[in-house]
Design a protein around this motif. Sequence first.
Motif: not given
Length: 445
Positions: A89-113
């Motif tokens: 679910l974390a990977a899926q949510v972070e993918e959404s952050v990247r997809d919806y923020g593709k035209h913005l100057k914001l960076n995201s990352m996933t932190m999972i075990g």
Amino acid sequence: MSFASLGLSDEIVRAVTERGYTVPTPIQMQAIPAVMSGGDLLAGAQTGTGKTAGFVLPILHRLSDPNVKGPSSGRPPIRALILIPTRELAAQVEESVRDYGKHLKLNSMTMIGGVNINPQITKLRGRVDILVATPGRLLDHVQQKTVDLSHVEILVLDEADRMLDMGFIRDIKKILALLPKHRQNLLFSATFSDEIKALADGLLNKPAMIEVARRNATADNVAHKVYPVDRDKKRALLSHLIKEHNWSQVLVFTRTKHGANQLAEHLIKGGIPALAIHGNKSQSARTRALSEFKDGSLRVLVATDIAARGIDVVDLPHVVNFELPNVPEDYVHRIGRTGRAGASGEAVSLVCVDEYKLLADIERLLKRELPEEVVPGFEPDRNAKPEPIQNGRGSTPGGRGQPRGRSSAPRSPSQGRGAAPTREANGNVATPRTPPLHRSGGRHR
């Protein structure tokens, strides 16, 4: 109602449109303005209602607002923390952050075990505006002093009910203690238990409240079906149903990891492409199985409850309960994988004599009787004796996840509605229910 009318920036609306979405779902229509206002939020929504975009879009809008200035010196801080119960679910949510923020100057990352921590440490040395993390791995970083949470402006607890159910409450409290006192808090949960209400009371400050689905409800466009069958014929029946109805993209739930492996092997031997996904699988194996299932090259994915969190397949047509969950609320979570965002779906349950009490608990929760069908050649033995359900989360007395005062022990087929209460294996006294084939009207089409 359009996404633009909700006040989102042009860049975000463009990204949403490029994903093929034009009309917000009910949870999005309510949550997006509430989050953009800057206040706390308590939201109840079934899985599949579009809740991820309901918090991701307004967070992106707020963090990209040129009128909101961050620290003027030093490395840009983590400004939004999204806590998620599982890796998938974390990977899926972070993918959404990247997809919806593709035209913005914001960076995201996933932190999972389950993966090497060093690449995560390296990425944290750069700019990370939005961090999507599972609690355990986040605390690993805290212990190694590789993450700084002192500037977090927005906290999201997604799938909060599952987070508590998995025993993360202590981890969550440790993380909360590391965050600034003044921040925006967003809590999303599919169900509202007393524990969730207690967490919300201690976390949220005068929150807006949104609930777009009835408490512990299932989607109206999901067709439910119960197939009574003997326990030793379940595998054969599942293979028969898949082949007879030419099912594809079937998500099947088992109680245990071992059971998932055995069932996947049985299906493969019968010529049905299948893979198991559970906590003992490596993260790469889980990711590969999920990818193949999503693109349709894998016909059947067999999963345990925890591993299935985060599985989001567009128009997933079939969810099968090979074994009923010990906790009735988990039925809602399981079948929430189908019938999403207006699409139709089918939730099938293979029920043996051991599980009649579990079925009764589910029907009591849903406030409805689920329709049954007996498949010719797989008629259950009316004289079969139930056996205790020993495996699975919450199946033992006092086990984590077992509702207080509720037993998961099976009912005998000979005990009708008028039978006297009997003492079950764990010492609880249960009121008998009528098993399949004996219910009102004798329905066994």
